[in-house]
Design an enzyme around this catalytic site. Structure first.
Site, mmCIF file in Angstrom:
data_model
loop_
_atom_site.group_PDB
_atom_site.id
_atom_site.type_symbol
_atom_site.label_atom_id
_atom_site.label_comp_id
_atom_site.label_asym_id
_atom_site.label_seq_id
_atom_site.Cartn_x
_atom_site.Cartn_y
_atom_site.Cartn_z
ATOM 1 N N ASP A 101 4.685 -2.979 62.201
ATOM 2 C CA ASP A 101 5.257 -2.429 63.646
ATOM 3 C C ASP A 101 5.007 -0.859 63.433
ATOM 4 O OD1 ASP A 101 6.289 -2.194 66.070
ATOM 5 O OD2 ASP A 101 8.313 -2.403 65.172
ATOM 6 N N ASP A 157 12.645 -13.864 63.607
ATOM 7 C CA ASP A 157 13.619 -14.046 64.179
ATOM 8 C C ASP A 157 14.319 -12.935 65.409
ATOM 9 O OD1 ASP A 157 14.312 -11.764 62.410
ATOM 10 O OD2 ASP A 157 16.552 -12.607 62.852
ATOM 11 N N ARG A 163 13.646 -18.766 64.314
ATOM 12 C CA ARG A 163 12.858 -18.798 63.258
ATOM 13 C C ARG A 163 12.005 -20.009 63.251
ATOM 14 N NH1 ARG A 163 13.394 -14.206 59.835
ATOM 15 N NH2 ARG A 163 15.445 -13.626 59.787
#
Ligand code: IMP
Ligand code: MG
Length: 180
Positions: A101, A157, A163
């Site tokens: 990210d 998650d 998950r």
């Protein structure tokens, strides 16, 4: 609970994992490989990936980090919750992560592992959100480039939920899901 929109099907995930594994098998032929999965998010991806590496000499270890506390975004201060069991010195290490990210988590882990003098160090990520990058991270294997959505499933998650989903999905924004 927020609704989840499927973005990448189990079939598409399996096919891409196979392709990545083929590349990794070619690159590490004849060498002994230490695969390091980053917990918890990469546990499903790591499990699928290593099972596609048959024919290679592979060992598997895990490191657990926490980068998202109560805050919305990675702070850059990564905490190691569980260190590796095996020594990294002199090993060919492949770090396996769920999502790239901002890059802060992987940057930290690469620095941390480099200091332990591996013979080589490469990175494999399932998902890349290139639009959110803050620091450049050299990545060798990428599953999918994705837009800036909050992702769940296939190990990943939201507040410890989702998950177990067999696909990669995104939280529906109209449900008011905030970044955790
Ligand atoms: P970075 O340090 O900003 O690159 O963040 C990477 C870490 O943040 C990953 O290991 C993920 O665990 C987590 N993360 C980033 N984006 C998402 C997301 O959309 N859903 C869930 N976790 C995420
Ligand atoms: Mg993670």
């Amino acid at each position: 609970m927020p609704q989840v929109e499927e973005l990448i099907s189990p079939q598409a995930l399996a096919a891409r994992v196979k392709e990545l594994a083929a590349q990794i098998r070619r690159d590490y032929q004849g060498r002994s490989l230490l695969v390091v999965g980053v917990l918890k998010g990469a546990f499903v991806f790591t499990a699928d990936l290593v099972r596609a590496l048959d024919g290679l000499d592979v060992q598997v270890d895990f490191i657990a980090v926490s980068s998202y506390g109560a805050a919305t975004e990675t702070s850059g201060t990564v905490r190691i919750l569980k260190d590796l069991d095996m020594p990294v010195e002199g090993r060919h290490v492949l770090l396996v992560e769920d999502i790239l990210d901002t890059g802060l988590t992987l940057r930290y882990l690469l620095d941390y592992l480099s200091r332990q003098r591996p013979a080589s160090l490469r990175v494999c990520v399932l998902l890349d959100k290139p639009s959110r990058r803050k620091v450049e991270v050299p990545v060798d294997y990428v599953g999918f480039a994705i837009p800036d959505r909050f992702i769940v499933g296939y190990g990943i998650d939201w507040a410890e939920q989702y998950r177990h989903l067999p696909y990669v999905g995104a939280l529906r924004e109209e449900e008011g899901a905030d970044r955790e």
